[in-house]
Design a protein around this motif. Structure first.
Motif, short mmCIF file in Angstrom:
data_model
loop_
_atom_site.label_atom_id
_atom_site.label_comp_id
_atom_site.label_asym_id
_atom_site.label_seq_id
_atom_site.Cartn_x
_atom_site.Cartn_y
_atom_site.Cartn_z
N THR A 158 -7.75 51.58 51.54
CA THR A 158 -8.17 52.79 51.02
C THR A 158 -6.49 53.09 51.10
OG1 THR A 158 -9.93 53.69 51.88
CG2 THR A 158 -8.14 55.45 50.70
N ALA A 159 -4.98 52.94 51.80
CA ALA A 159 -3.95 53.13 51.30
C ALA A 159 -3.58 52.47 50.19
CB ALA A 159 -3.53 53.26 53.17
N ASP A 160 -3.29 50.94 50.12
CA ASP A 160 -3.09 49.97 49.27
C ASP A 160 -4.04 50.62 47.68
OD1 ASP A 160 -2.38 48.92 50.90
OD2 ASP A 160 -3.93 47.16 51.42
N SER A 161 -5.52 51.31 47.70
CA SER A 161 -5.84 51.42 46.33
C SER A 161 -4.75 52.72 46.10
CB SER A 161 -7.14 51.68 46.23
OG SER A 161 -7.93 52.19 45.51
N ILE A 162 -4.88 53.85 47.29
CA ILE A 162 -3.96 55.05 46.60
C ILE A 162 -2.67 54.84 46.23
CG2 ILE A 162 -2.63 56.83 47.26
CD1 ILE A 162 -5.13 57.10 49.65
N GLU A 163 -2.05 53.76 46.82
CA GLU A 163 0.02 52.71 46.02
C GLU A 163 -0.50 52.35 45.11
OE1 GLU A 163 3.29 52.63 46.34
OE2 GLU A 163 2.98 53.24 48.16
N GLN A 164 -1.36 52.16 44.51
CA GLN A 164 -1.30 50.56 43.76
C GLN A 164 -1.95 52.22 42.54
OE1 GLN A 164 -4.42 47.60 43.97
NE2 GLN A 164 -3.31 46.83 45.14
N ALA A 165 -2.75 53.10 42.57
CA ALA A 165 -2.99 53.98 41.66
C ALA A 165 -1.67 55.05 41.38
CB ALA A 165 -4.18 55.01 42.40
N TYR A 166 -0.69 55.15 42.65
CA TYR A 166 0.40 55.95 41.90
C TYR A 166 1.64 54.53 41.29
CZ TYR A 166 5.08 57.64 42.81
OH TYR A 166 5.77 58.50 43.81
N GLN A 167 1.41 53.90 42.08
CA GLN A 167 2.65 53.03 41.22
C GLN A 167 2.33 52.67 39.99
OE1 GLN A 167 4.90 51.86 42.21
NE2 GLN A 167 4.98 52.75 44.02
N LYS A 168 0.79 53.23 39.27
CA LYS A 168 0.39 53.21 37.80
C LYS A 168 0.74 54.78 37.15
CE LYS A 168 -3.28 49.27 38.26
NZ LYS A 168 -4.75 49.06 38.21
N LEU A 169 0.42 55.19 37.86
CA LEU A 169 0.80 56.06 37.38
C LEU A 169 2.03 57.36 36.71
CD1 LEU A 169 -0.07 59.21 37.13
CD2 LEU A 169 -0.20 60.20 39.18
N LEU A 170 2.85 56.77 37.74
CA LEU A 170 4.12 57.02 38.38
C LEU A 170 5.23 55.71 36.75
CD1 LEU A 170 6.27 58.27 39.53
CD2 LEU A 170 7.02 55.73 40.32
N LYS A 171 4.54 54.34 36.69
CA LYS A 171 4.53 54.15 35.73
C LYS A 171 4.14 54.84 33.57
CE LYS A 171 4.50 49.30 37.39
NZ LYS A 171 4.43 48.06 37.41
N ARG A 172 3.34 55.47 34.03
CA ARG A 172 2.42 55.69 32.34
C ARG A 172 3.57 56.92 32.97
NH1 ARG A 172 -2.34 57.72 34.57
NH2 ARG A 172 -2.52 58.73 32.63
N LYS A 173 4.16 57.99 33.58
CA LYS A 173 4.78 58.90 33.23
C LYS A 173 6.42 58.58 32.35
CE LYS A 173 6.73 63.10 35.85
NZ LYS A 173 7.13 63.96 36.48
N TYR A 174 6.66 57.67 33.59
CA TYR A 174 8.27 56.94 33.41
C TYR A 174 7.97 56.83 31.33
CZ TYR A 174 9.88 57.78 38.20
OH TYR A 174 10.86 58.35 39.09
N ARG A 175 7.51 55.88 31.28
CA ARG A 175 7.05 55.23 30.10
C ARG A 175 6.70 56.39 29.02
NH1 ARG A 175 2.99 49.98 30.58
NH2 ARG A 175 5.29 48.41 31.84
N TYR A 176 6.06 57.58 29.45
CA TYR A 176 5.80 58.53 28.88
C TYR A 176 7.19 59.73 28.01
CZ TYR A 176 4.74 63.33 26.66
OH TYR A 176 4.68 64.98 26.50
N THR A 177 7.86 59.52 29.44
CA THR A 177 9.36 60.86 29.31
C THR A 177 9.71 59.52 28.36
OG1 THR A 177 8.76 61.59 31.52
CG2 THR A 177 10.76 61.74 30.85
N ALA A 178 10.25 58.56 28.59
CA ALA A 178 11.31 57.87 27.76
C ALA A 178 11.07 57.24 26.68
CB ALA A 178 11.58 56.72 28.19
N HIS A 179 9.90 57.19 26.17
CA HIS A 179 9.51 57.45 24.35
C HIS A 179 9.06 58.87 23.83
CE1 HIS A 179 7.33 56.85 21.08
NE2 HIS A 179 6.43 57.01 21.24
N PHE A 180 9.05 59.41 24.54
CA PHE A 180 9.27 60.97 24.11
C PHE A 180 10.60 61.43 23.66
CE2 PHE A 180 10.17 66.11 24.30
CZ PHE A 180 8.48 66.03 23.78
N ALA A 181 11.67 60.99 24.91
CA ALA A 181 13.32 60.96 24.78
C ALA A 181 13.74 60.27 23.54
CB ALA A 181 13.89 60.64 26.29
#
Length: 240
Positions: A158-181
């Motif tokens: 479960t811990a590994d699954s949560i960490e993977q989900a977090y990393q995917k979320l972080l990449k999505r946020k970073y890419r969205y922010t960079a694209h918006f900028a």
């Protein structure tokens, strides 16, 4: 010299000083805080990681207010409400100020959440960005809740699954922010987002935002800060 003459001179000096202050200003802020009859407003900016007051306004009977300030370039400012004896967690709102006329409408009951700011194109873009960014934050809070629950009865899968989900979320946020900028590189919000939201993103992304900035934005407060930040990041990476 009589007391009346002295008072008259003081009044003239004060009037001249106020007129000079307004003539030097390039930002005219007006507003209304419905429900507020008494209190004090502090207009602040962040300087060297500290809130610095650039104007203060006393509210006494009239919920309307105004301020005349000078900005070298568009900047995120903070309006803090001192309610006097009563306190609230909702006493501060931020807005992206820029030269021109800016109007703030809000309420005493919901000082931050009810705020409507008009007159700033950078702030309009900030509101647009924040509407999507809030979704990322909400997803992150759900992951934090899951992580805390898993700590009660630890499960590595479960811990590994949560960490993977977090990393995917972080990449999505970073890419969205960079694209918006990059998409809004002709506005000062571009370097601001790079510094405030994704400062630890891979350098190539920051480099792209930096190179996308228009000459005017590059000369702004946040443009200069981004240029200096990217320069230092590259210097550190070369040394490794």
């Amino acid at each position: 010299m009589s007391k009346k003459i002295v008072l008259a001179i003081i009044a003239v000096i004060t009037l001249v000083a106020c007129n000079n202050k307004e003539s030097d200003a390039n930002v005219h802020i007006t507003g209304n805080i419905k429900g507020l009859s008494q209190g004090k407003l502090y207009l602040q900016r962040i300087q060297d990681s500290t809130f610095v007051t650039i104007d203060s306004i006393i509210i006494n009977g009239d919920s309307k207010f105004e301020s005349h300030i000078n900005l070298d370039s568009p900047e995120m400012l903070y309006l803090n409400l001192d309610r006097g004896q009563t306190k609230s967690v909702d006493d501060n709102l931020y807005f992206f100020a820029e030269p021109g006329n800016i109007h703030i409408e809000t309420t005493l009951q919901h000082f931050f959440s009810d705020a409507k700011i008009t007159g700033s194109k950078n702030h309009d873009l900030w509101v647009k960005f924040d509407s999507i960014n809030k979704r990322f934050n909400e997803e992150n809070l759900k992951l934090i809740t899951k992580r805390l629950r898993n700590e009660v009865k630890p499960n590595q899968a479960t811990a590994d699954s949560i960490e993977q989900a977090y990393q995917k979320l972080l990449k999505r946020k970073y890419r969205y922010t960079a694209h918006f900028a990059v998409s809004n590189a002709n506005k000062e919000i571009a370097p601001y987002l790079a510094l405030s939201e994704i400062a630890d993103i891979n350098t190539p992304y920051l480099d792209t935002i930096q190179k996308s900035m228009t000459p005017e934005v590059a000369k702004s407060k946040y443009g200069k800060m981004l240029n200096e930040y990217v320069k230092k990041r590259k210097e550190i990476e070369v040394q490794k």
